[in-house]
Design an enzyme around this catalytic site. Structure first.
Site, PDB file in Angstrom:
ATOM      1  N   HIS A 110      35.762  51.890  66.114  1.00  0.00           N
ATOM      2  CA  HIS A 110      36.077  50.552  66.619  1.00  0.00           C
ATOM      3  C   HIS A 110      37.405  50.049  66.058  1.00  0.00           C
ATOM      4  CE1 HIS A 110      31.615  49.566  67.677  1.00  0.00           C
ATOM      5  NE2 HIS A 110      32.268  50.072  68.707  1.00  0.00           N
TER       6      HIS A 110
ATOM      7  N   HIS B  31      38.047  48.589  62.674  1.00  0.00           N
ATOM      8  CA  HIS B  31      37.981  49.510  61.541  1.00  0.00           C
ATOM      9  C   HIS B  31      39.122  50.520  61.517  1.00  0.00           C
ATOM     10  CE1 HIS B  31      33.969  48.363  59.900  1.00  0.00           C
ATOM     11  NE2 HIS B  31      33.874  47.843  61.117  1.00  0.00           N
TER      12      HIS B  31
ATOM     13  N   ASP C 172      27.165  46.328  55.077  1.00  0.00           N
ATOM     14  CA  ASP C 172      27.503  45.525  56.255  1.00  0.00           C
ATOM     15  C   ASP C 172      26.699  44.226  56.282  1.00  0.00           C
ATOM     16  OD1 ASP C 172      28.076  44.611  58.837  1.00  0.00           O
ATOM     17  OD2 ASP C 172      26.858  46.145  59.832  1.00  0.00           O
TER      18      ASP C 172
ATOM     19  N   HIS D 115      24.272  46.046  64.546  1.00  0.00           N
ATOM     20  CA  HIS D 115      24.320  45.760  63.114  1.00  0.00           C
ATOM     21  C   HIS D 115      22.929  45.458  62.573  1.00  0.00           C
ATOM     22  CE1 HIS D 115      28.762  45.413  63.061  1.00  0.00           C
ATOM     23  NE2 HIS D 115      28.595  44.932  64.278  1.00  0.00           N
TER      24      HIS D 115
ATOM     25  N   ASP E 145      52.822  41.760  67.425  1.00  0.00           N
ATOM     26  CA  ASP E 145      52.737  42.211  68.804  1.00  0.00           C
ATOM     27  C   ASP E 145      52.006  43.548  68.805  1.00  0.00           C
ATOM     28  OD1 ASP E 145      54.115  44.197  70.873  1.00  0.00           O
ATOM     29  OD2 ASP E 145      54.135  42.200  71.744  1.00  0.00           O
TER      30      ASP E 145
END
Length: 546
Positions: A69, A72, A188, A361, A436
């Site tokens: 992801h 990460h 997490d 999660h 950017d």
């Protein structure tokens, strides 16, 4: 001495980056980005401040990635563009990383790893990946052994008893490490406020099958393109029900193609059709998988709702938003749902049909299970906003940890471990860098502040024409506005007249200095505006000499 130094992800959702340093060597776990909120005009992405790593580049021995992801690994190109170190990850994770690196033309030493196969990073870190269940294939946590002790970093995970790919979170390995002794668990925290068990992806599979069986028109499912476990069972269901699949959105097309090439999706070419051909097919024979479930204005679902493209939704279509709004996106998602309803589509989303989405999660009960299994000497909650970290810390105390064992860190904190004890020992530079997406210049905080102010107050360009030599006011101030209301636009001639009267009081000597003229022009225009409006627009002064 060993140090844990979070550079991002402890106080926000995203930016996940954490350093473990031991005896002059450093290991980085993840290099994530986050996306801007509505109040950040002109900012495409936000990355962590990597100043500490750049200042200690010779000490950094490698980067290990938990999964694919963007929160990460999305900042990886910006780090590797300045610090060249090996990057370790599982097969699919490295494929995602390679794509991001190629986008920005950054080369890297990518090294594939397998769960339960230890490898060394430098001389201080013996690292072992442990498989976890998440929404993307090949996600892992890490068991990291150092001279000071063993650490477990869970990465993003949940405990799904029956995952789509059959690969459960490797609790057995974490339990074995716990028996050996774990100095610190980093876990997490995203769902620490939720008291119910995180649902199995099988719930979503069953919900989709029920919804699809009753659908007589086109079906459109909007979801994160990286949620390939969900994509997998959607493709299988389409094949079972005789529906062709069209992919909308560049990331959806790219991720599905990548997953097929790597063997994570085993479906025939004949299942897919191009989006342009969908209007030609019987509605009951089509499934569209699209991006845009978060209400992004340029993403696929918004295009379908507005009709900006070859296909638009309408009466008889079933539209499913298979996600929950990310905090801050609720208004945009709500507006999109309204637009789809006005189009005549049947719209299904998590608030009215909870089974269309489950989280990737662990919730509080699952987090507590891991704490009780590992029984760490210390605990640091990671991955979450402040309230998530505080709640996870409370769960650790409920699981039996003493207050001295629970360390609530923030980005930039240095947590030192020596002789089996952990304590806060200082801080390093940290923060957010606005950029950017494709490598443009950094947007400073001052620039962002000015942009926000401009969006709130508007801008007025003020021009005066002065005659050379005599400094006589030939014309102006002429005012033109941007970002003003209609009432404020109507005021401009009156403001200009008042500003001219004020400007004419300026002495001939001062009119000879352009800098002083611009300063005075700004002052008189602002003063004139105060007479007629509460608005305080930004003034851009210009001097023309003839």
């Amino acid at each position: 001495m060993l140090q844990v130094i979070p550079l991002g992800g402890l106080g926000e959702i995203g930016l996940n980056s954490l350093v473990i340093a031991c005896n002059g060597e450093m290991l980085l776990i993840d290099a994530g980005l986050m996306f801007p909120s509505e109040g950040m005009p002109g900012v495409d992405i936000i990355i962590p401040d990597f100043t500490h790593l750049k200042q200690n580049a010779a000490c950094l021995k490698g980067v290990v990635l938990t999964h694919g992801h963007e929160d990460h690994l999305g900042a990886l190109p910006y780090l590797l563009g300045e610090v060249n170190v090996p990057v370790y990850g599982t097969r699919f994770t490295l494929a995602m990383a390679r794509h991001r690196l190629n986008e920005l033309g950054v080369e890297a030493d990518l090294r594939e790893i397998e769960p339960r196969e230890p490898f060394n990073v430098g001389t201080m870190f013996k690292v072992e990946a442990s498989r976890v269940t998440h929404t993307v294939p090949d996600a892992v946590g890490f068991i990291i052994r150092t001279p000071e002790g063993t650490f477990i970093h869970t990465g993003d995970f949940k405990l799904d008893p029956d995952p789509i790919d059959g690969l459960r979170t490797d609790l057995e390995r974490w339990g074995e490490a716990g028996e050996e002794g774990v100095l610190c668990l980093l876990s997490d925290s995203t769902n620490s406020e939720l008291t119910e068990e995180t649902g199995s992806e099988r719930v979503v599979e069953q919900t989709f099958e029920r919804l699809f069986q009753g659908a007589t028109g086109r079906i459109v499912v909007a979801l994160f393109s990286s949620n390939l476990h969900r994509v997998r069972h959607l493709l299988a269901l389409a094949e079972k029900l005789g529906r062709k699949v069209a992919l909308q959105g560049r990331s959806m097309q790219r991720n599905v193609e990548m997953a097929r090439q790597l063997g994570y999706l085993d479906v025939p070419d004949s299942l897919f059709v191009h989006l342009d051909t969908v209007p030609l097919l019987p509605a009951q024979r089509v499934l569209v998988l699209t991006t845009g479930a978060q209400g992004e204005p340029r993403a696929g679902l918004s295009q379908l709702a507005s009709g900006d493209g070859p296909l638009k939704v309408g009466p008889g279509d079933l539209v499913v938003l298979s996600s929950r709004p990310i905090p801050g996106n609720e208004r945009g998602v709500g507006a999109l749902i309204d637009q789809l309803h006005w189009r005549g589509a049947k719209v299904v989303y998590a608030q009215v049909e909870p089974g269309v989405h489950v989280s990737g999660h662990a919730s509080r009960p699952q987090q507590q299970r891991v704490l009780e299994l590992v029984r760490p000497s210390h605990f640091i909650p990671v991955h979450g906003e402040g309230r998530h970290l505080h709640r996870h810390l409370a769960t650790a105390r409920e699981a039996g940890l003493e207050p001295a064992q629970c360390l609530l860190a923030q980005d930039g904190d240095v947590v030192g471990f020596e002789e089996g004890r952990g304590r806060f020992t200082g801080s390093v530079p940290s923060g957010r860098i606005f950029k950017d997406r494709f490598g443009g210049g950094m947007v400073t905080s001052d620039t962002l502040h000015e942009r926000v102010r401009l969006s709130e107050t508007g801008l007025v360009a003020a021009v005066v024409v002065l005659q050379r030599g005599t400094q006589h006011l030939v014309g102006g101030p002429q005012l033109s506005g941007q970002g003003l209301s209609l009432d404020e636009q109507v005021l401009l001639p009156r403001v200009a007249q008042e500003a001219r009267a004020l400007f004419e009081e300026l002495s001939v000597q001062l009119r000879g200095d352009d800098a002083l003229v611009r300063e005075e022009l700004t002052r008189v225009v602002r003063r004139a505006f105060r007479l007629y409006s509460s608005k305080r627009p930004l003034v851009v002064p210009m001097v023309v000499r003839v």
